[in-house]
Design a protein around this motif. Structure first.
Motif, PDB file in Angstrom:
ATOM      1  N   MET A 198       9.383   5.062 -11.534  1.00 32.78           N
ATOM      2  CA  MET A 198       8.568   4.264 -12.459  1.00 32.78           C
ATOM      3  C   MET A 198       7.369   3.666 -11.729  1.00 32.78           C
ATOM      4  SD  MET A 198       9.648   1.201 -15.079  1.00 32.78           S
ATOM      5  CE  MET A 198      10.216   2.337 -16.340  1.00 32.78           C
ATOM      6  N   VAL A 199       7.589   3.175 -10.518  1.00 35.58           N
ATOM      7  CA  VAL A 199       6.492   2.616  -9.726  1.00 35.58           C
ATOM      8  C   VAL A 199       5.440   3.688  -9.460  1.00 35.58           C
ATOM      9  CG1 VAL A 199       5.865   1.636  -7.489  1.00 35.58           C
ATOM     10  CG2 VAL A 199       7.920   0.831  -8.665  1.00 35.58           C
ATOM     11  N   GLU A 200       5.903   4.886  -9.091  1.00 35.01           N
ATOM     12  CA  GLU A 200       4.980   5.993  -8.809  1.00 35.01           C
ATOM     13  C   GLU A 200       4.165   6.354 -10.045  1.00 35.01           C
ATOM     14  OE1 GLU A 200       5.258  10.727  -7.728  1.00 35.01           O
ATOM     15  OE2 GLU A 200       6.834   9.399  -6.955  1.00 35.01           O
ATOM     16  N   ALA A 201       4.814   6.401 -11.197  1.00 32.51           N
ATOM     17  CA  ALA A 201       4.109   6.735 -12.437  1.00 32.51           C
ATOM     18  C   ALA A 201       3.071   5.666 -12.788  1.00 32.51           C
ATOM     19  CB  ALA A 201       5.115   6.902 -13.574  1.00 32.51           C
ATOM     20  N   LEU A 202       3.456   4.404 -12.674  1.00 33.54           N
ATOM     21  CA  LEU A 202       2.525   3.311 -12.995  1.00 33.54           C
ATOM     22  C   LEU A 202       1.321   3.312 -12.051  1.00 33.54           C
ATOM     23  CD1 LEU A 202       5.102   0.453 -13.684  1.00 33.54           C
ATOM     24  CD2 LEU A 202       3.605   1.523 -15.379  1.00 33.54           C
ATOM     25  N   LEU A 203       1.560   3.532 -10.763  1.00 32.36           N
ATOM     26  CA  LEU A 203       0.465   3.572  -9.789  1.00 32.36           C
ATOM     27  C   LEU A 203      -0.500   4.709 -10.090  1.00 32.36           C
ATOM     28  CD1 LEU A 203       2.093   2.780  -6.322  1.00 32.36           C
ATOM     29  CD2 LEU A 203       0.160   1.579  -7.376  1.00 32.36           C
ATOM     30  N   PHE A 204       0.047   5.892 -10.360  1.00 32.26           N
ATOM     31  CA  PHE A 204      -0.836   7.026 -10.640  1.00 32.26           C
ATOM     32  C   PHE A 204      -1.645   6.778 -11.906  1.00 32.26           C
ATOM     33  CE2 PHE A 204      -1.952  10.904 -12.824  1.00 32.26           C
ATOM     34  CZ  PHE A 204      -2.538  11.657 -11.813  1.00 32.26           C
ATOM     35  N   LEU A 205      -0.992   6.320 -12.970  1.00 29.67           N
ATOM     36  CA  LEU A 205      -1.682   6.127 -14.244  1.00 29.67           C
ATOM     37  C   LEU A 205      -2.728   5.018 -14.141  1.00 29.67           C
ATOM     38  CD1 LEU A 205       1.387   6.536 -16.621  1.00 29.67           C
ATOM     39  CD2 LEU A 205      -0.553   8.103 -16.415  1.00 29.67           C
ATOM     40  N   ALA A 206      -2.437   3.978 -13.360  1.00 30.25           N
ATOM     41  CA  ALA A 206      -3.411   2.904 -13.166  1.00 30.25           C
ATOM     42  C   ALA A 206      -4.637   3.421 -12.415  1.00 30.25           C
ATOM     43  CB  ALA A 206      -2.770   1.744 -12.412  1.00 30.25           C
ATOM     44  N   THR A 207      -4.391   4.164 -11.331  1.00 33.19           N
ATOM     45  CA  THR A 207      -5.497   4.702 -10.525  1.00 33.19           C
ATOM     46  C   THR A 207      -6.305   5.727 -11.310  1.00 33.19           C
ATOM     47  OG1 THR A 207      -4.130   4.415  -8.553  1.00 33.19           O
ATOM     48  CG2 THR A 207      -6.064   5.814  -8.331  1.00 33.19           C
ATOM     49  N   HIS A 208      -5.600   6.612 -12.026  1.00 32.12           N
ATOM     50  CA  HIS A 208      -6.282   7.642 -12.811  1.00 32.12           C
ATOM     51  C   HIS A 208      -7.104   7.011 -13.938  1.00 32.12           C
ATOM     52  CE1 HIS A 208      -7.029  11.577 -14.507  1.00 32.12           C
ATOM     53  NE2 HIS A 208      -6.541  11.183 -15.681  1.00 32.12           N
ATOM     54  N   GLY A 209      -6.539   5.996 -14.587  1.00 32.97           N
ATOM     55  CA  GLY A 209      -7.289   5.312 -15.653  1.00 32.97           C
ATOM     56  C   GLY A 209      -8.555   4.658 -15.126  1.00 32.97           C
ATOM     57  N   ALA A 217      -5.851   1.196 -17.811  1.00 36.78           N
ATOM     58  CA  ALA A 217      -5.489   0.986 -16.412  1.00 36.78           C
ATOM     59  C   ALA A 217      -4.985  -0.425 -16.174  1.00 36.78           C
ATOM     60  CB  ALA A 217      -6.680   1.295 -15.513  1.00 36.78           C
ATOM     61  N   GLU A 218      -5.608  -1.413 -16.844  1.00 39.76           N
ATOM     62  CA  GLU A 218      -5.189  -2.815 -16.672  1.00 39.76           C
ATOM     63  C   GLU A 218      -3.762  -3.033 -17.150  1.00 39.76           C
ATOM     64  OE1 GLU A 218      -7.865  -5.603 -18.375  1.00 39.76           O
ATOM     65  OE2 GLU A 218      -9.554  -5.010 -17.097  1.00 39.76           O
ATOM     66  N   VAL A 219      -3.381  -2.323 -18.198  1.00 44.40           N
ATOM     67  CA  VAL A 219      -1.999  -2.457 -18.705  1.00 44.40           C
ATOM     68  C   VAL A 219      -1.010  -2.025 -17.623  1.00 44.40           C
ATOM     69  CG1 VAL A 219      -0.337  -1.556 -20.389  1.00 44.40           C
ATOM     70  CG2 VAL A 219      -2.657  -2.159 -21.128  1.00 44.40           C
ATOM     71  N   LYS A 233       2.350  -4.197  -5.596  1.00 40.77           N
ATOM     72  CA  LYS A 233       1.760  -5.387  -6.216  1.00 40.77           C
ATOM     73  C   LYS A 233       0.355  -5.642  -5.663  1.00 40.77           C
ATOM     74  CE  LYS A 233       2.738 -10.266  -7.115  1.00 40.77           C
ATOM     75  NZ  LYS A 233       3.749 -11.355  -6.994  1.00 40.77           N
ATOM     76  N   GLU A 234       0.202  -5.505  -4.348  1.00 39.59           N
ATOM     77  CA  GLU A 234      -1.112  -5.702  -3.734  1.00 39.59           C
ATOM     78  C   GLU A 234      -2.086  -4.602  -4.153  1.00 39.59           C
ATOM     79  OE1 GLU A 234      -1.993  -8.408  -2.131  1.00 39.59           O
ATOM     80  OE2 GLU A 234       0.048  -9.120  -2.561  1.00 39.59           O
ATOM     81  N   THR A 235      -1.569  -3.383  -4.295  1.00 42.23           N
ATOM     82  CA  THR A 235      -2.412  -2.270  -4.752  1.00 42.23           C
ATOM     83  C   THR A 235      -2.919  -2.553  -6.163  1.00 42.23           C
ATOM     84  OG1 THR A 235      -1.073  -0.744  -3.434  1.00 42.23           O
ATOM     85  CG2 THR A 235      -2.511   0.228  -5.106  1.00 42.23           C
ATOM     86  N   ALA A 236      -2.039  -3.056  -7.014  1.00 41.19           N
ATOM     87  CA  ALA A 236      -2.435  -3.375  -8.392  1.00 41.19           C
ATOM     88  C   ALA A 236      -3.498  -4.465  -8.411  1.00 41.19           C
ATOM     89  CB  ALA A 236      -1.203  -3.811  -9.191  1.00 41.19           C
ATOM     90  N   LYS A 237      -3.340  -5.496  -7.562  1.00 44.66           N
ATOM     91  CA  LYS A 237      -4.353  -6.572  -7.500  1.00 44.66           C
ATOM     92  C   LYS A 237      -5.710  -6.009  -7.071  1.00 44.66           C
ATOM     93  CE  LYS A 237      -1.266 -10.456  -6.394  1.00 44.66           C
ATOM     94  NZ  LYS A 237      -0.871 -11.433  -5.344  1.00 44.66           N
ATOM     95  N   SER A 238      -5.689  -5.111  -6.086  1.00 52.11           N
ATOM     96  CA  SER A 238      -6.928  -4.507  -5.607  1.00 52.11           C
ATOM     97  C   SER A 238      -7.592  -3.687  -6.708  1.00 52.11           C
ATOM     98  CB  SER A 238      -6.642  -3.630  -4.394  1.00 52.11           C
ATOM     99  OG  SER A 238      -7.793  -2.970  -3.959  1.00 52.11           O
ATOM    100  N   LEU A 239      -6.793  -2.942  -7.458  1.00 53.82           N
ATOM    101  CA  LEU A 239      -7.339  -2.141  -8.560  1.00 53.82           C
ATOM    102  C   LEU A 239      -7.936  -3.039  -9.636  1.00 53.82           C
ATOM    103  CD1 LEU A 239      -4.520   0.562  -8.927  1.00 53.82           C
ATOM    104  CD2 LEU A 239      -6.883   0.998  -8.244  1.00 53.82           C
ATOM    105  N   LEU A 240      -7.273  -4.137  -9.953  1.00 53.54           N
ATOM    106  CA  LEU A 240      -7.779  -5.065 -10.968  1.00 53.54           C
ATOM    107  C   LEU A 240      -9.107  -5.680 -10.540  1.00 53.54           C
ATOM    108  CD1 LEU A 240      -4.454  -6.817 -12.072  1.00 53.54           C
ATOM    109  CD2 LEU A 240      -5.958  -5.459 -13.542  1.00 53.54           C
ATOM    110  N   ARG A 241      -9.191  -6.053  -9.261  1.00 53.61           N
ATOM    111  CA  ARG A 241     -10.450  -6.617  -8.768  1.00 53.61           C
ATOM    112  C   ARG A 241     -11.586  -5.593  -8.873  1.00 53.61           C
ATOM    113  NH1 ARG A 241      -7.149  -9.129  -4.761  1.00 53.61           N
ATOM    114  NH2 ARG A 241      -7.544  -7.388  -3.335  1.00 53.61           N
TER     115      ARG A 241
END
Length: 488
Positions: free
Chosen positions: A426-437, A446-448, A461-469
């Motif tokens: 699930m983590v792998e899927a969320l990371l890929f979809l966030a980055t791809h979005g 991607a924000e979702v 978690k840190e990767t997600a924060k970096s993507l959001l920024r």
């Protein structure tokens, strides 16, 4: 009153029917009675078993050759021409021709036998073994009789037409509503369709109706083993041991119990005991092969699986086991051959497609397109292990097909949510979809995914924060503050 005759299937040995029957004062000049046939079969079976053990031991392959088939055929042919042969003699004549390899003539004689006396189930069973295709089955000129329905139901099962077999047994259940045999056959058909919940319910009811039943209970133990129901399997093993420990089915159940406990040596001991009781016990050979795989004894595993396919070339589990064994030995081309055999016999089993896909992925083959095709078939076959969708996403990502990868990651994510599963996939899927979005400038989507990643405590978690920024800066119009954007 209807009388059923149940005789085991036999292979004729080097004895003359005339000589044997004359030893007991039976003249070949008179009509061959069912008693004469039964006497002959009992004598030849005893001789065959002793000869097999002398040649190769109780578990060895026999090279016993029947030197009297020609004379046997001549004598039985003469009896048939004289009209002095009854349906049981026709059944015996069919066995002789089957042993000689004259399958077409053997089928004709067995059809004649069952049309004359429909209640000899052994004749139906031999006829079933000669119906290797659906065309042969439909070409048989059989009289309408309720025994024909039992025959067709069993033949459909052997031809892997499980839905047709199930329908036929359910039809018969309307007439024989209290038949434990029919209930067991329905369970067998549903087992082949991997409907384990219904199979478990049927076997529980069978045990309530017949507490001392051993027949077919080895299949029930397979279901309990697959579901890892340790306490239920332990209870079943104790029950059959107390009922009759000298049955092949009992030994297979106890073998499954020890296998689930991880005691593979003890498990093999019980499977070998089952084979001493019945050396053609298909389940025992196949399950013993699985145990040898667990013990990393691949030569012994290969031998056990080969014995299983010798007994029944349509046993997909043994072909699958051979594929696993050769894969363990680092021989993917051989493994692929056996996996193909297994999926041909059981195309609705996702595990077989996944095994073949993983074989295509190996370094020696590296046929990723073929692997993708296999994973797609697995995903369409109700992949219970939830492997196929994740592997499809990863393979498409590896091949640079990011949109296809995103599609399969979304499908996998939906399935994990529906099944309330969590974990690294699930983590792998969320990371890929966030980055791809983010890369596709679909920032809201991607924000979702990034927001969901914030609930985790690992590096994601840190990767997600970096993507959001990064997405907020891109949306606000400010340039990126990454080092590569500054001039040297």
């Amino acid at each position: 009153m209807v009388t059923f005759i149940f005789w085991p299937s036999l292979t004729l040995t080097a004895v003359s029917i005339g000589g044997l029957l004359m030893c007991f004062g039976i003249s070949m000049g008179r009509k061959l009675s069912s008693y004469d046939v039964m006497l002959f079969i009992w004598l030849e079976k005893t001789g065959k078993d002793e000869e097999n053990i002398e040649l190769e031991g109780p578990l060895g392959k026999s090279d016993a050759v029947n030197k009297e088939l020609v004379s046997l055929e001549r004598e039985l042919s003469m009896l048939r021409k004289n009209g002095s042969i009854d349906p049981f003699g026709l059944y015996l004549y069919g066995l002789v021709l089957k042993e000689k390899g004259s399958e077409h003539l053997a089928r004709n004689l067995l059809v004649e036998s069952v049309n004359s006396y429909p209640w000899n189930w052994s004749a139906w069973s031999e006829l079933q073994s000669l119906c290797t295709t659906i065309d042969i089955l439909h070409s048989l000129p059989l009289n309408n009789h309720w025994m024909k329905d039992f025959f067709l139901a069993g033949a459909y099962q052997e031809l892997r037409m499980h839905n047709e077999s199930l329908a036929k047994y359910e039809y018969l259940q309307g007439t024989f509503s209290f038949s434990n045999y029919i209930q067991a056959q329905i369970a067998k058909a549903q087992y082949s369709l991997r409907e384990f919940e219904q199979v478990e319910v049927i076997f529980e009811e069978l045990l309530r109706n017949d507490p001392y039943r051993v027949e077919d209970m080895d299949m029930y133990s397979n279901v309990l083993y697959a579901k890892e129901c340790f306490s239920a399997l332990s209870y079943l093993a104790h029950r059959v041991f107390m009922t009759d420990k000298y049955r092949p089915e009992s030994c297979c159940i106890i073998g499954n119990y020890y296998s689930l406990k991880g005691q593979h040596e003890k498990s093999v001991m019980y499977f070998r005991r089952a084979l001493k009781l019945n050396k053609n016990c298909l389940s025992a050979w196949t399950l013993m092969g699985h145990e040898y795989v667990e013990m990393k004894n691949t030569p012994a595993a290969v031998d056990a699986y080969r014995r299983a396919v010798d007994i029944n070339p349509c046993d997909y589990r043994a072909w699958y086991g051979l594929g696993q064994a050769y894969e363990m030995m680092g021989m993917p081309f051989y493994a692929l051959h056996y996996f193909r055999k297994s999926v041909f016999l059981q195309p609705s089993d996702s595990r077989l497609w996944i095994a073949m896909a993983q074989c295509y992925e190996t370094e020696q083959l590296h046929m990723l397109e073929e692997s993708i095709k296999c994973y797609r078939r697995a995903a369409n076959c109700n992949d219970r292990e939830a492997i196929a969708l994740h592997k499809l996403a990863k393979l498409h990502c590896e091949l640079g097909r990011l949109e296809e990868a995103a599609f399969y990651y979304k499908k996998d994510l939906e399935r994990m949510e529906a099944e309330e599963r969590d974990g690294p996939n699930m983590v792998e899927a969320l990371l890929f979809l966030a980055t791809h979005g983010k890369d596709q400038k679909r920032f809201e989507e991607a924000e979702v995914y990034c927001t969901r990643l914030l609930d985790y405590t690992g590096p994601e978690k840190e990767t997600a924060k970096s993507l959001l920024r990064g997405m907020r800066m891109a949306q606000s119009g400010f340039p990126s503050m990454s080092a590569e954007h500054f001039p040297p």
